[in-house]
Design a protein around this motif. Structure first.
Motif, PDB file in Angstrom:
ATOM      1  N   TYR A 189      13.901 -20.623  57.401  1.00 56.80           N
ATOM      2  CA  TYR A 189      13.612 -21.407  58.605  1.00 56.80           C
ATOM      3  C   TYR A 189      12.199 -21.037  59.059  1.00 56.80           C
ATOM      4  CZ  TYR A 189      18.379 -23.121  59.281  1.00 56.80           C
ATOM      5  OH  TYR A 189      19.574 -23.769  59.151  1.00 56.80           O
ATOM      6  N   ARG A 190      11.402 -22.044  59.361  1.00 52.23           N
ATOM      7  CA  ARG A 190       9.987 -21.794  59.662  1.00 52.23           C
ATOM      8  C   ARG A 190       9.539 -22.679  60.819  1.00 52.23           C
ATOM      9  NH1 ARG A 190       5.898 -19.620  56.305  1.00 52.23           N
ATOM     10  NH2 ARG A 190       3.767 -20.297  56.854  1.00 52.23           N
ATOM     11  N   ALA A 191       8.732 -22.098  61.698  1.00 48.84           N
ATOM     12  CA  ALA A 191       8.196 -22.862  62.837  1.00 48.84           C
ATOM     13  C   ALA A 191       6.824 -22.319  63.206  1.00 48.84           C
ATOM     14  CB  ALA A 191       9.130 -22.764  64.037  1.00 48.84           C
ATOM     15  N   THR A 192       5.978 -23.196  63.697  1.00 52.56           N
ATOM     16  CA  THR A 192       4.730 -22.764  64.333  1.00 52.56           C
ATOM     17  C   THR A 192       4.843 -23.062  65.812  1.00 52.56           C
ATOM     18  OG1 THR A 192       3.694 -24.903  63.890  1.00 52.56           O
ATOM     19  CG2 THR A 192       3.347 -23.151  62.274  1.00 52.56           C
ATOM     20  N   LEU A 201       9.706 -12.721  59.740  1.00 44.36           N
ATOM     21  CA  LEU A 201       8.272 -12.541  59.588  1.00 44.36           C
ATOM     22  C   LEU A 201       7.545 -13.302  60.686  1.00 44.36           C
ATOM     23  CD1 LEU A 201       9.525 -13.226  56.427  1.00 44.36           C
ATOM     24  CD2 LEU A 201       7.348 -12.078  55.943  1.00 44.36           C
ATOM     25  N   LEU A 202       6.590 -12.655  61.302  1.00 46.02           N
ATOM     26  CA  LEU A 202       5.742 -13.280  62.311  1.00 46.02           C
ATOM     27  C   LEU A 202       4.308 -13.180  61.830  1.00 46.02           C
ATOM     28  CD1 LEU A 202       5.470 -14.637  65.085  1.00 46.02           C
ATOM     29  CD2 LEU A 202       5.330 -12.351  66.098  1.00 46.02           C
ATOM     30  N   ASN A 203       3.710 -14.348  61.660  1.00 44.55           N
ATOM     31  CA  ASN A 203       2.340 -14.419  61.146  1.00 44.55           C
ATOM     32  C   ASN A 203       2.203 -13.651  59.826  1.00 44.55           C
ATOM     33  OD1 ASN A 203       1.494 -16.005  63.345  1.00 44.55           O
ATOM     34  ND2 ASN A 203       1.164 -14.160  64.585  1.00 44.55           N
ATOM     35  N   GLY A 204       3.249 -13.768  59.005  1.00 39.58           N
ATOM     36  CA  GLY A 204       3.236 -13.163  57.688  1.00 39.58           C
ATOM     37  C   GLY A 204       3.611 -11.700  57.640  1.00 39.58           C
ATOM     38  N   THR A 205       3.842 -11.080  58.798  1.00 41.52           N
ATOM     39  CA  THR A 205       4.198  -9.664  58.852  1.00 41.52           C
ATOM     40  C   THR A 205       5.692  -9.513  59.092  1.00 41.52           C
ATOM     41  OG1 THR A 205       2.021  -9.037  59.703  1.00 41.52           O
ATOM     42  CG2 THR A 205       3.846  -7.481  60.074  1.00 41.52           C
ATOM     43  N   THR A 253       3.032 -18.338  63.579  1.00 38.59           N
ATOM     44  CA  THR A 253       4.034 -18.829  62.639  1.00 38.59           C
ATOM     45  C   THR A 253       5.180 -17.832  62.564  1.00 38.59           C
ATOM     46  OG1 THR A 253       2.370 -19.964  61.304  1.00 38.59           O
ATOM     47  CG2 THR A 253       4.496 -19.515  60.266  1.00 38.59           C
ATOM     48  N   LEU A 254       6.402 -18.339  62.767  1.00 42.78           N
ATOM     49  CA  LEU A 254       7.613 -17.523  62.689  1.00 42.78           C
ATOM     50  C   LEU A 254       8.455 -18.032  61.527  1.00 42.78           C
ATOM     51  CD1 LEU A 254       9.497 -15.351  63.909  1.00 42.78           C
ATOM     52  CD2 LEU A 254      10.437 -17.150  65.375  1.00 42.78           C
ATOM     53  N   GLU A 255       8.891 -17.114  60.682  1.00 46.81           N
ATOM     54  CA  GLU A 255       9.750 -17.468  59.559  1.00 46.81           C
ATOM     55  C   GLU A 255      10.936 -16.514  59.528  1.00 46.81           C
ATOM     56  OE1 GLU A 255       9.668 -18.218  54.700  1.00 46.81           O
ATOM     57  OE2 GLU A 255       8.016 -17.131  55.672  1.00 46.81           O
ATOM     58  N   VAL A 256      12.125 -17.090  59.308  1.00 45.42           N
ATOM     59  CA  VAL A 256      13.334 -16.293  59.131  1.00 45.42           C
ATOM     60  C   VAL A 256      13.905 -16.642  57.767  1.00 45.42           C
ATOM     61  CG1 VAL A 256      15.579 -15.643  60.054  1.00 45.42           C
ATOM     62  CG2 VAL A 256      13.773 -16.380  61.627  1.00 45.42           C
ATOM     63  N   ARG A 257      13.895 -15.651  56.882  1.00 40.61           N
ATOM     64  CA  ARG A 257      14.390 -15.850  55.525  1.00 40.61           C
ATOM     65  C   ARG A 257      15.787 -15.250  55.401  1.00 40.61           C
ATOM     66  NH1 ARG A 257       9.038 -13.752  52.133  1.00 40.61           N
ATOM     67  NH2 ARG A 257       7.613 -15.433  52.797  1.00 40.61           N
ATOM     68  N   PHE A 258      16.716 -16.069  54.952  1.00 39.64           N
ATOM     69  CA  PHE A 258      18.107 -15.629  54.830  1.00 39.64           C
ATOM     70  C   PHE A 258      18.464 -15.427  53.361  1.00 39.64           C
ATOM     71  CE2 PHE A 258      18.124 -17.860  58.915  1.00 39.64           C
ATOM     72  CZ  PHE A 258      18.795 -16.930  59.713  1.00 39.64           C
ATOM     73  N   GLU A 259      18.995 -14.264  53.076  1.00 41.54           N
ATOM     74  CA  GLU A 259      19.541 -14.020  51.745  1.00 41.54           C
ATOM     75  C   GLU A 259      20.792 -14.880  51.573  1.00 41.54           C
ATOM     76  OE1 GLU A 259      21.233 -10.289  48.993  1.00 41.54           O
ATOM     77  OE2 GLU A 259      20.426  -9.909  51.004  1.00 41.54           O
ATOM     78  N   ALA A 260      21.023 -15.329  50.339  1.00 42.57           N
ATOM     79  CA  ALA A 260      22.210 -16.136  50.059  1.00 42.57           C
ATOM     80  C   ALA A 260      23.464 -15.391  50.519  1.00 42.57           C
ATOM     81  CB  ALA A 260      22.291 -16.444  48.574  1.00 42.57           C
ATOM     82  N   PRO A 261      24.307 -16.034  51.343  1.00 41.62           N
ATOM     83  CA  PRO A 261      25.425 -15.298  51.949  1.00 41.62           C
ATOM     84  C   PRO A 261      26.498 -14.853  50.966  1.00 41.62           C
ATOM     85  CG  PRO A 261      25.523 -17.637  52.498  1.00 41.62           C
ATOM     86  CD  PRO A 261      24.198 -17.411  51.849  1.00 41.62           C
ATOM     87  N   VAL A 262      26.718 -15.587  49.895  1.00 40.39           N
ATOM     88  CA  VAL A 262      27.740 -15.179  48.936  1.00 40.39           C
ATOM     89  C   VAL A 262      27.211 -14.064  48.040  1.00 40.39           C
ATOM     90  CG1 VAL A 262      29.184 -15.916  47.007  1.00 40.39           C
ATOM     91  CG2 VAL A 262      28.928 -17.390  49.012  1.00 40.39           C
ATOM     92  N   THR A 263      26.051 -14.263  47.432  1.00 40.82           N
ATOM     93  CA  THR A 263      25.505 -13.222  46.570  1.00 40.82           C
ATOM     94  C   THR A 263      25.121 -11.995  47.383  1.00 40.82           C
ATOM     95  OG1 THR A 263      23.333 -14.283  46.699  1.00 40.82           O
ATOM     96  CG2 THR A 263      24.730 -14.834  44.812  1.00 40.82           C
ATOM     97  N   GLY A 264      24.713 -12.201  48.640  1.00 36.67           N
ATOM     98  CA  GLY A 264      24.420 -11.062  49.502  1.00 36.67           C
ATOM     99  C   GLY A 264      25.646 -10.223  49.782  1.00 36.67           C
ATOM    100  N   GLY A 278      13.760 -16.637  70.963  1.00 37.16           N
ATOM    101  CA  GLY A 278      12.586 -16.800  71.809  1.00 37.16           C
ATOM    102  C   GLY A 278      11.840 -15.495  71.985  1.00 37.16           C
ATOM    103  N   LEU A 279      10.800 -15.554  72.816  1.00 40.59           N
ATOM    104  CA  LEU A 279       9.972 -14.394  73.135  1.00 40.59           C
ATOM    105  C   LEU A 279      10.203 -14.002  74.577  1.00 40.59           C
ATOM    106  CD1 LEU A 279       6.662 -15.640  71.500  1.00 40.59           C
ATOM    107  CD2 LEU A 279       8.047 -13.733  70.664  1.00 40.59           C
ATOM    108  N   GLU A 280      10.257 -12.706  74.833  1.00 38.09           N
ATOM    109  CA  GLU A 280      10.351 -12.204  76.196  1.00 38.09           C
ATOM    110  C   GLU A 280       9.205 -11.232  76.433  1.00 38.09           C
ATOM    111  OE1 GLU A 280      14.202 -10.649  77.126  1.00 38.09           O
ATOM    112  OE2 GLU A 280      15.174 -12.616  76.985  1.00 38.09           O
ATOM    113  N   SER A 281       8.473 -11.481  77.500  1.00 43.26           N
ATOM    114  CA  SER A 281       7.326 -10.651  77.863  1.00 43.26           C
ATOM    115  C   SER A 281       7.600  -9.985  79.196  1.00 43.26           C
ATOM    116  CB  SER A 281       6.061 -11.513  77.958  1.00 43.26           C
ATOM    117  OG  SER A 281       5.803 -12.169  76.721  1.00 43.26           O
ATOM    118  N   TRP A 282       7.283  -8.691  79.319  1.00 45.24           N
ATOM    119  CA  TRP A 282       7.582  -7.959  80.536  1.00 45.24           C
ATOM    120  C   TRP A 282       6.726  -6.695  80.630  1.00 45.24           C
ATOM    121  CZ3 TRP A 282       9.960  -3.035  80.027  1.00 45.24           C
ATOM    122  CH2 TRP A 282      10.413  -2.719  78.746  1.00 45.24           C
TER     123      TRP A 282
END
Length: 849
Positions: A87-90, A115-119, A145-156, A203-207
Motif C-alpha cells: 500500500y502506497r500513498a504520497t 517505510l517513510l520516504n524510503g526509510t 511518501t508512505l509505503e506499507v509492505r505486507f508479507e503474504a499472510p499464508v506463507t508468512g 495518520g500522524l500525531e504531532s505533540w
C-alpha cells in the motif's frame, strides 16, 4: 527535515494528520512479486486502494478479481494469501511548533514493513493492536511518501510456524503462529480468504511536552452510589514542562487532578449519589453517561477524550454445590439467566462493516429475546460500533481473548505481542457497561486435555501460561471489576475435565457430530456456552452464489459453501426419526425444495429442543449461548441469521424459546424412575406470572375436539420455575399418532407436546388443513392462514420470490379454528405463489396424509 527538540519545556496541543482515504489521501495497491498465470492484470500496475481497507476488497473494487463469495472463486483466489502486497500513498505535510511527530497505525493486517520516504520505520506482526513510531527524523516539509509492505499472510504464517515450532490446531493453515484472526484462514463456517491491509485508521500525531496516551474509565455501583475511577495514562517528552491539569467531566459534574512532569498515570475518582444504573435488557434501564477527559485547561487544552460509561456491578459465582460447580452471572446483585448467542465477524471482509451493520446485528439479537453475545476467540476485538450498540440495547458482552482451537507458543516474540494486544484490548473495551466477562479463549484447554496435542507438543508451551497467568493478571490490573474465565468450556474445579457438564461452562458438539439431538437431554448442564445445529442459508442467499445445474446438496459449488466436515451427511443423519427424508430423482439427486425446508426446520427443532431442555432445569441451569447468531458469507452453517440478513427458521424458534415466559413439555422420572411427560414453566421476567394453565389433549384432525382437559391455577414469582404434573387422562391417548398435547395461559406462547415423531404423526394435507388468503398492506401484503386441522410449523419464505422480501414471523403452529397473519414487506411479489410450496411450507406438506 524536521527533528525533535528534547529540551523543549512547552506543552502543545496534539495535532493529528489523518492519512485515511476518507481524509483525502490517495492510496494505491500493488502486488509484490509475480502473480499467477491468468491474473496478469493484477500485477500490471498499481490500482486505487481504500484505507482503511483490505486487499480482497480493493481488487474486487478495481474489477481485477471476481466476488470471492461467488461460486468456487474462493479456491481460485487462494494465491492472494501467498502473495505480498504494498500500500502506497504520497501526502503533503507541513511542520508546526510541535517537537514530536509519530506515525500511528491503529490496525495493520498483519506482517508489515513500514517505510517513510524510503526509510524503514517499523515492522509489525499483530493485527489486533495499534502501532506508534517516532518519524520526526524522516518526515520532510512538503511531499512525503508512505509505503506499507505486507508479507503474504499464508506463507508468512508458515514461516513463523517453522521458526516457533509448529503446534496443533483445528484447521490446515498455521493461524496460531501469528496474531491474526484465526477465522480469516478458513473455518467450518467461513471461507479461506487470508488477506492483508491497513484495516484501521492511520495518520500522524504531532505533540510537545505531554501526550494523552490512554483513558480507562471504570464505572461501578456500590449500592445506589455510582463510582467512576478514571485512569489517565500520559506520555512525557522530557524537559521542564510545568504540571498539567487533567479533568474528568460527567454531565455537569467535573473533577480534576494535577499531573506532575514525568507522572505517567493519574487516577480521578468521582462518586454520584443515587445514580441511574445500567441494567441488562429485561432487568432495568440502560442508563449511559457521557464522559469527557481533558488534558490541560480550558485555556490551553492539549488533548480531549470522550466516551460513555454505565454504572453497574458484575459478579461471576462459580462456587461448588451438591450438584457440582455453578456458573452464575449477576448484574447489580441480580442473577441473570443468560439467553445468548456466539458472535463471529459479521463479514469475511471485515472492513466493509459499518455502524449500521453492527446495529442491525445487535438488533437481531434483541428481537429474538437474547440478552448476551459472546465475541468468539477466533475473530477480532470488535469495532466500537458493536460495543456501543450492546451498551444501548442492554445486551451483555462476553469477550474472548483471541485464541481458538489451537496450541499457542508462549515464547518470544509471540508472548510480547500477546501481552501488548491484551493490554490494549482491556484498556479500550473496559469502559463499556455491557462487557461482563473476559474469557481466556475458545476450546484450547479442552483441546490440550482431549484432542491429542500432548504428544506432538512434547513438553513445549501451548498457551496455558496465557490463560491462567498473563491474561488474568492483566484483567486484574486494568479491569478488576469485570470477572475472568480461563476458557470456554471450563469447569472451575481443579482436576475436573474442562468440558464436564456438572461444572462451569459446557460445549456440546457430540450431538451435531455424532448423535441424535434428543441427546441434549444427556446434559442437565450448569451453563452451555456453545452448542448448535446446521441449516442452510436462505434460498435466495444460497442461490445468489451457488450456480450448480441442477442444484444439488453435493453440487460442486454447493460444497464450496458447506465447510463442515461431512456436513451434508450430518444434516441427513440429523433428521433421525424426527422428519422424513427428502425425495430423490432417478439419478439420486435430492428434491432441493424439500432438502432446504427439512434441513432448515430440523436445525430450528434441534436447537429449540436443547434450549427448552436446559431451561427446564432452572435454576440448576443458568443459561445457554447458541452457536451462532450470524454468518460472514453465504453458507450452510449454524447461524440464525444469514449473511444477507435473512432470518432462518432457527431465528423464529429462538424467539419462542428465549421468550421471558416459557412452558415446555419435558420427561421427568416418576416415583418408579420411569420418564413421564411433565409441564415445566420458567418465568424469566421481572414480574409475577400467575393465572390458570389450561392443558388439553386433542385430535390432530379436523375439528380438533378436546379429548381431555386439566386446569391448573399457578403462580410464579419473578425469575422462578415450576413443574406441573399432568393428569393421567392427558397421558393416555387412544391414538398416539393422531393426538397432541397443548398448554396455554395468558402471557405465553402455546406449548405443544407429541406422543410420536412427525414421521408417524397423522396430519391432514395442506389443502385439507388450512386455507390461505393474501391481501395488500402498507409496504407489502399480509398472508392469513386459517386452520381447519392441526397445521404444524407454518413458515413463509418470500425471499424465494424476491431476495428483498421479508416476513415478520415463522414456525407457527395452529389448532383447528385458529388463524395467523404473516406480514410480508419489501418489493411486490407474486401473491398466488405466497399460498403454496415452496414459499409456504409446513410439516403437513411433507407428512400429511
Amino acid at each position: 527535515m524536521v527533528t525533535a527538540n528534547p529540551t523543549t519545556a512547552t506543552a502543545r496541543p496534539l495535532r493529528r494528520t489523518t492519512l485515511d482515504s476518507v481524509g483525502g489521501t490517495a492510496w494505491t495497491l500493488s502486488a509484490l512479486g509475480p502473480v499467477p498465470e491468468g491474473w496478469a492484470a493484477v500485477g500490471a500496475a498499481p490500482v486505487p486502494a481504500t484505507v482503511p481497507g483490505e486487499v480482497h476488497a480493493d481488487l474486487l473494487a478495481a474489477g481485477l478479481i471476481p466476488d470471492p463469495f461467488d461460486g468456487d472463486h474462493e479456491g481460485a483466489l487462494a494465491w492472494i494469501g501467498r502473495t505480498g502486497w504494498s500500500y502506497r500513498a504520497t501526502f503533503t505535510w507541513s511542520g508546526g511548533p510541535e517537537d514530536h511527530h509519530e506515525l500511528v497505525a491503529d490496525g495493520l493486517d498483519t506482517l508489515a514493513t513500514v517505510l517513510l520516504n524510503g526509510t524503514e520505520v517499523a515492522r509489525t506482526a499483530n493485527e489486533h493492536r495499534s502501532h506508534r513510531v517516532d518519524v520526526g527524523a524522516v518526515l520532510v516539509e512538503g511531499t512525503n511518501t508512505l509505503e506499507v509492505r505486507f508479507e503474504a499472510p499464508v506463507t508468512g504464517a508458515e514461516r513463523l510456524a517453522a521458526e516457533l515450532g509448529d503446534r496443533p490446531r483445528a484447521y490446515g493453515h498455521p493461524f496460531n503462529a501469528l496474531r491474526k484472526a484465526a477465522s480469516q484462514y478458513g473455518w467450518d463456517w467461513g471461507p479461506d480468504l487470508a488477506g492483508a491491509g491497513i484495516w484501521k485508521s492511520i495518520g500522524l500525531e504531532s505533540w510537545s511536552g505531554v501526550r494523552l496516551a490512554a483513558v480507562r474509565p471504570l464505572a461501578t455501583l456500590e449500592g445506589t452510589e455510582g463510582v467512576l475511577e478514571t485512569h489517565v495514562e500520559l506520555q512525557w517528552a522530557g524537559g521542564a514542562v510545568a504540571p498539567v491539569p487533567v479533568s474528568v467531566r460527567v454531565g455537569t459534574e467535573q473533577a480534576e487532578a494535577l499531573a506532575q512532569p514525568g507522572q505517567d498515570s493519574v487516577v480521578v475518582v468521582q462518586r454520584f449519589a443515587d445514580v441511574a444504573a445500567w441494567w441488562p435488557r429485561g432487568y432495568g434501564e440502560q442508563a449511559v453517561h457521557d464522559v469527557t477527559v481533558e488534558l490541560g485547561g480550558a485555556d490551553a487544552t492539549l488533548a480531549t477524550w470522550s466516551g460513555r460509561v454505565g454504572f453497574r456491578a458484575v459478579t461471576l459465582t462459580t462456587e461448588p454445590d451438591p450438584d457440582g460447580t455453578g456458573f452464575v452471572l449477576a448484574v447489580n446483585g441480580e442473577p441473570v439467566y443468560v439467553k445468548g448467542a456466539n458472535w463471529i465477524p459479521d463479514d469475511a471482509l471485515v472492513t466493509r462493516l459499518t455502524a449500521d451493520t453492527y446495529r442491525t446485528g445487535v438488533a437481531e439479537a434483541v428481537a429474538s429475546g437474547m440478552n448476551l453475545l459472546r465475541v468468539w476467540g477466533g475473530g477480532i476485538y470488535e469495532s466500537e460500533h458493536f460495543y456501543r450498540a450492546c451498551d444501548e440495547a442492554g445486551v451483555l458482552v462476553w469477550q474472548d481473548f483471541l485464541f481458538a482451537c489451537a496450541a499457542y507458543s508462549e515464547d518470544e516474540p509471540l508472548r510480547s505481542e500477546v501481552e501488548a494486544e491484551a493490554r490494549e484490548a482491556v484498556t479500550r473495551l473496559s469502559q463499556h457497561a455491557s462487557l461482563v466477562l473476559w474469557n481466556g479463549g475458545n476450546e484450547n484447554l479442552w483441546g490440550y486435555v482431549e484432542w491429542g496435542w500432548r504428544t506432538p507438543l512434547a513438553g513445549r508451551t501451548w498457551g496455558d501460561g496465557y490463560y491462567t497467568g498473563l491474561l488474568p493478571a492483566i484483567v486484574a490490573e486494568l479491569d478488576p471489576r469485570t470477572p475472568y474465565s480461563p476458557g470456554s468450556p471450563y469447569s472451575f474445579m481443579e482436576y475436573a475435565h474442562p468440558n464436564d457438564h456438572r461444572n462451569g461452562t459446557l460445549h456440546i458438539w457430540d450431538v451435531w457430530n455424532q448423535l441424535d439431538y434428543d441427546h441434549y437431554r444427556d446434559y442437565p448442564a450448569r451453563f452451555v456456552s456453545e452448542f448448535g445445529f446446521q441449516g442452510p442459508a436462505a434460498w435466495s442467499t444460497l442461490t445468489s452464489v451457488v450456480h450448480d445445474e441442477p442444484l444439488d446438496p453435493y453440487g460442486a459449488q454447493m460444497l464450496v459453501h458447506q465447510k463442515a466436515h461431512e456436513g451434508n451427511l450430518k444434516l441427513e443423519r440429523g433428521l433421525g426419526a424426527h422428519l422424513p427424508r427428502w425425495p430423490v430423482d432417478g439419478d439420486g439427486r435430492a428434491d432441493m425444495d424439500d432438502w432446504h425446508w427439512l434441513t432448515s426446520l430440523n436445525q430450528a427443532r434441534a436447537v429449540a429442543f436443547g434450549i427448552e431442555h436446559f431451561r427446564s432445569f432452572y435454576p440448576l441451569n443458568r443459561g445457554a449461548v447458541v452457536w451462532q447468531l450470524n454468518d460472514n458469507w453465504p453458507v450452510v452453517s449454524w447461524a440464525a441469521v444469514d449473511s444477507h440478513g435473512i432470518r432462518k427458521p432457527l431465528w423464529y424458534a429462538l424467539r419462542r424459546v428465549y421468550a421471558d415466559r416459557l412452558a415446555t413439555f419435558q420427561p421427568r422420572p416418576d416415583e418408579h424412575g420411569v420418564p413421564v411427560l411433565t409441564l415445566v414453566a420458567h418465568n424469566d421476567s421481572s414480574g409475577v406470572w400467575d393465572g390458570e394453565l389450561v392443558l388439553t389433549r386433542r385430535s390432530t384432525g379436523a375439528g380438533t375436539p378436546v379429548l381431555a382437559e386439566q386446569r391448573v391455577p399457578f403462580h410464579l414469582d419473578a425469575r422462578s420455575a415450576v413443574a406441573v404434573a399432568l393428569d393421567a387422562d392427558l397421558l393416555a391417548p387412544a391414538d398416539p399418532r393422531a393426538e397432541v398435547l397443548t398448554a396455554s395461559a395468558e402471557g405465553m406462547t402455546t406449548a405443544y407436546g407429541y406422543f410420536v415423531e412427525d414421521t408417524e404423526l397423522v396430519l391432514a394435507e395442506p389443502d385439507r388443513a388450512y386455507e390461505v388468503e393474501v391481501a395488500h398492506a402498507s409496504g407489502g401484503c399480509t398472508v392469513t392462514v386459517t386452520a381447519s386441522a392441526l397445521a404444524k410449523d407454518l413458515a413463509l419464505f418470500p425471499d424465494r420470490l424476491d431476495a428483498g422480501a421479508r416476513v415478520d414471523s415463522g414456525l407457527v403452529t395452529l389448532l383447528a379454528g385458529e388463524r395467523h397473519t404473516f406480514h410480508v414487506t419489501g418489493p411486490d411479489v407474486d401473491e398466488a405463489a405466497l399460498t403454496t410450496k415452496p414459499v409456504l411450507r409446513s410439516v403437513n406438506d411433507v407428512v400429511g396424509r
